[in-house]
Enzyme design. Sequence first.
Site, short mmCIF file in Angstrom:
data_model
loop_
_atom_site.label_atom_id
_atom_site.label_comp_id
_atom_site.label_asym_id
_atom_site.label_seq_id
_atom_site.Cartn_x
_atom_site.Cartn_y
_atom_site.Cartn_z
N ARG A 89 -16.55 -44.20 -64.74
CA ARG A 89 -15.55 -45.27 -64.80
C ARG A 89 -14.51 -44.91 -65.88
NH1 ARG A 89 -14.82 -50.65 -63.18
NH2 ARG A 89 -13.93 -52.05 -64.75
N HIS A 90 -13.32 -45.45 -65.73
CA HIS A 90 -12.24 -45.16 -66.68
C HIS A 90 -12.59 -45.65 -68.09
CE1 HIS A 90 -11.32 -49.42 -66.54
NE2 HIS A 90 -11.32 -49.36 -65.21
N GLY A 91 -11.82 -45.20 -69.07
CA GLY A 91 -12.03 -45.61 -70.45
C GLY A 91 -11.52 -47.02 -70.72
#
Length: 375
Positions: A89-91
């Site tokens: 998942r993205h930051g």
Amino acid sequence: MMLRDPRRLLRVSVAPAAALAVAVLSSLSRCSLLEPEDCVISALSPYFGTKTRYEDVNPGLLLDPEAPRRDPELLEETCTPVQLVALIRHGTRYPTAKQIRKLRQLHGLLQAREPGDDKTCAAGSHDLRAALAAWPLGYAEWMDGQLVEKGWQDMRQLALRLASLFPALFSFENYCRLQLITSSKHRCVDSGAAFLQGLWQHYHPGLPPPDIADMECGTPRINDKLMRFFDHCEKLLTEVERNATALYHVEAFKTGPEMQNIVKKVAATLQVPVSNLSADLIQVAFFTCSFDLAIKGVKSPWCDVFDIDDAKVLEYLNDLKQYWKRGYGYTINSRSSCTLFQDIFQHLDKAVEQKQRSEFLICIIFLLSEELLLT
């Protein structure tokens, strides 16, 4: 692995795909920009779901966010990793524009109060309402879910940890064997760029990373049909996304006694009419606590509006929505992810076949996703 169902906890056992060491990582790892002694915490943190700071889940990241940690039995001396597939998942990101508009609506309700309106307030409620009114909004619509600087740091440090954890896979000779696939969402594209910057730091310590376009192996590849499969499944769109009744359980809970008790409590705290608030506004206020913690490293007054019992109800509301919209509520939800899972296992099967033929193969595949669905 533990999966949370709104009605119960489901335990899922994950078996090895093959005897050889094929590492499949689903990583949501974030790192902190704060020193341990500066860490700000909230008792509500365990109830923020995907908006929980990763260091709140894994405090070891506070000690050294670049140091790899693993179970000593994860990879025994007799095992050699030959492939790594990670669904990431993205930051850390800003709130979305929709969330920011709702937060501005709440802020407007507080600003609209006349000074004399507080005379009937209890002292504690008055102090908290005043603190909320004075607290800066801090978010503008242009931010709209973009990756924040801490999110860039998250991904750079994740790259450094993985490179240290699997040094043979992440040797410089294998750098251009890396396949990094992302959705077109800017926070995912930027997360991929930050990950490549982290690898550059690993290979060239002390040197500032160049632009992503100038790196040896190019930019992450965008593939929405693979990474945003839920936008390309017509049956899912028809039966769930565009179906006004698909989330009727969620809407029923919003108007049920558990949520309405919280609405009344928050209305009393803010000294606004109950009719001016909704479950959606309450949820945004709750998540504002998490955004301020994750992005700014501060505990905002919004964290003091809710107690643990409130947090459990709001966590349930979020879980309930994801259960019916993205989880096991409808069969098509999980089936829509088959394209992605098929792609992952095709890579694993290829590694097994080539290993059995004694062909030397090292491949690292990273898939950056906005949403994670489980079959």
